[in-house]
Design a protein around this motif. Structure first.
Motif, PDB file in Angstrom:
ATOM      1  N   ASP A 111     -11.457  13.233  -3.516  1.00 35.32           N
ATOM      2  CA  ASP A 111     -10.566  12.073  -3.696  1.00 35.32           C
ATOM      3  C   ASP A 111      -9.344  12.434  -4.534  1.00 35.32           C
ATOM      4  O   ASP A 111      -8.285  11.812  -4.431  1.00 35.32           O
ATOM      5  N   SER A 197     -13.064   7.278  -4.629  1.00 33.67           N
ATOM      6  CA  SER A 197     -13.952   7.459  -3.469  1.00 33.67           C
ATOM      7  C   SER A 197     -14.995   8.531  -3.732  1.00 33.67           C
ATOM      8  O   SER A 197     -15.995   8.619  -3.024  1.00 33.67           O
ATOM      9  N   GLY A 202     -18.452   7.350  -3.231  1.00 32.04           N
ATOM     10  CA  GLY A 202     -18.168   6.646  -4.469  1.00 32.04           C
ATOM     11  C   GLY A 202     -18.865   7.312  -5.645  1.00 32.04           C
ATOM     12  O   GLY A 202     -19.171   8.504  -5.620  1.00 32.04           O
ATOM     13  N   ARG A 209     -11.280   0.448  -9.509  1.00 30.38           N
ATOM     14  CA  ARG A 209     -10.368   1.087  -8.545  1.00 30.38           C
ATOM     15  C   ARG A 209      -9.104   0.255  -8.324  1.00 30.38           C
ATOM     16  O   ARG A 209      -8.045   0.809  -8.011  1.00 30.38           O
ATOM     17  N   SER A 225     -15.058   4.707   1.309  1.00 24.41           N
ATOM     18  CA  SER A 225     -14.924   5.962   0.568  1.00 24.41           C
ATOM     19  C   SER A 225     -14.937   7.186   1.484  1.00 24.41           C
ATOM     20  O   SER A 225     -14.295   8.199   1.172  1.00 24.41           O
TER      21      SER A 225
END
Length: 464
Positions: A111, A197, A202, A209, A225
């Motif tokens: 992420d 994510s 997650g 977020r 995610s």
């Protein structure tokens, strides 16, 4: 070899494998965006109680110091590290100690790189949009000055009907206007933040977020995610939009190249945007236009390469996706450079109005208007078409234009012709009687120019 994941492994990675796997040589371009995303992440972690305020302050100060030192040339990003994320985290820990090791809490490199690329791409879309705006202003300026500059319009590279330079430039204004609108669309669709994510599922940390997204200027977080870490649609869209920009530039370049030839002499390219020959002293080559035309394929290649890379990738993240960066970086730099240089070349280009008008007059571009003249006198269009065809053959044989024929010569082919034929087929009449919106007539063009001015007044980079 500095790595973030060594705990699972008991042997050193082979050097060739390490080199093949590493991305620091190109993803170092993302250092500022990586630090921007990290600062937002740390602010959110402290707000959620995962980090103390003291840890937050230490980490942010350390990150800001790294960014400042890289920008000033005091700190070099070296290939000692696998990627830009490893470099930043290692340098942070070296500077502030144990608190630096908490930077990565609640996130994955998956992420992290996703948000880095989105932040980078968003900035580049905005820069591209500014360059498009410069092009549109340049085109509009040329249009305003040339509503009475007559020239031939072409189909099949054959002279077809008379238009004006303003009308011709207006066609490119429409193209680059669409390019601007595509940039707006791209930003609207990529306006979600993937940070949080995790690797794909997650995290168990109590992340906010929505807050992170706001800090980074996104409208909200991504809602899945797995998609958050594996989405590269926005890059493909951007490469597609850049390919369209390059296609428009390439078409424009082709025309400039043709117009620059000795046979046409419609334009003179400024010395600053031309080169000469190593052997032929008389040459003045349109190299910028030719290079823009050539580099178009390079941007197309990036689009096709990324599409091909992504087509067989299962969810979620896979290492193949590392291949997005070099392609995107190169395509963006190429397109920005081409657009900037072409705009400068266009802005300084001189148009030979006399040559353009003479080319229109001697290219029988007023033949359709001669046929319309006969129709106005009661001749069926099919018969009028045949009569004007005979006129053209006569002029070709004599080496003259329709305007050069005497009334007696006209009447030898059809007695319907009167003295008013000369006004009917003059360039001014042929162009200016075309007054429907989008046509080249002066009144229609002035209306369109007014609309374009209003469009540019509302063209704010804040829209994206």
């Amino acid at each position: 070899m500095a790595q973030l994941w060594g705990g699972r492994f008991t042997k050193e990675t082979d050097q060739l494998v390490y080199n093949f796997n590493a991305s620091i040589s190109f993803d170092k371009k993302l250092y500022a965006h990586d630090i921007e995303g990290s600062i937002a992440h740390v602010m959110m972690l402290a707000r959620q109680g995962v980090l103390s305020d003291a840890e937050k302050e230490d980490i942010i100060a350390g990150l800001q110091g790294i960014r400042s030192d890289v920008e000033k040339g005091k700190l070099e990003i070296t290939d000692e590290y696998e990627d830009i994320h490893s470099f930043v985290e290692a340098e942070l820990t070296r500077r502030i100690g144990e608190a630096g090791k908490k930077l990565h809490t609640g996130r994955s490199r998956n992420d992290q790189v996703a948000v880095d690329m989105k932040l980078y791409t968003r900035d580049e879309v905005r820069q591209m949009n500014s360059l498009i705006k410069e092009m549109l202003h340049t085109l509009l300026s040329i249009m305003e000055e040339n509503t009475e500059t007559f020239m031939p319009g072409f189909t099949h590279l054959q002279k077809a009907q008379p238009i004006t330079l303003a009308h011709h430039m207006g066609a490119y204004f429409e193209m680059f206007k669409r390019d601007h609108e595509r940039m707006v669309d791209i930003c609207r669709r990529m306006d979600t933040c993937p940070l949080g994510s995790g690797a794909l599922a997650g995290t168990t940390y109590p992340l906010d977020r929505e807050y992170t997204a706001r800090l980074l200027g996104f409208s909200g977080p991504t809602l899945n995610s797995m998609d958050g870490v594996s989405d590269r649609d926005y890059l493909i869209e951007f490469l597609s939009a850049l390919s369209m920009v390059m296609m428009h530039l390439s078409r424009f370049s082709e025309e400039v190249i043709i117009w620059n030839t000795n046979e046409y002499q419609f334009v003179e390219i400024d010395d600053a945007y031309s080169t000469g020959s190593s052997i032929m002293p008389q040459k003045k080559n349109p190299d910028i236009a030719e290079l823009v035309r050539g580099k178009t394929g390079r941007v197309y290649g990036a689009l096709m390469s990324l599409l091909t890379t992504m087509k067989g990738i299962p969810l979620a993240y896979n290492k193949d996706m590392q291949e997005d960066k070099e392609l995107v970086f190169d395509a963006i730099d190429t397109a920005k450079g081409c657009l900037s240089l072409f705009t400068g070349m266009l802005r300084t280009m001189k148009f030979n109005r006399k040559k353009m008008a003479e080319s229109a007059r001697h290219g029988f571009t007023n033949a359709t208007d001669a046929a319309d003249y006969l129709v106005g006198k009661g001749v069926p269009f099919r018969d009028a078409h045949g009569i004007v065809g005979q006129l053209v053959l006569y002029c070709i044989d004599k080496g003259i234009a329709l305007d050069d024929m005497s009334l007696e010569e006209y009447r030898q082919i059809s007695p319907v012709f009167e003295e008013d034929i000369y006004d009917a087929i003059s360039m001014e009449t042929c162009v200016n009687k075309r007054v429907t919106i989008g046509a080249p007539g002066k009144a229609a063009m002035q209306d369109v120019i007014g609309k374009y001015k209003k469009y540019l007044e509302g063209y704010g980079d804040d829209r994206i």
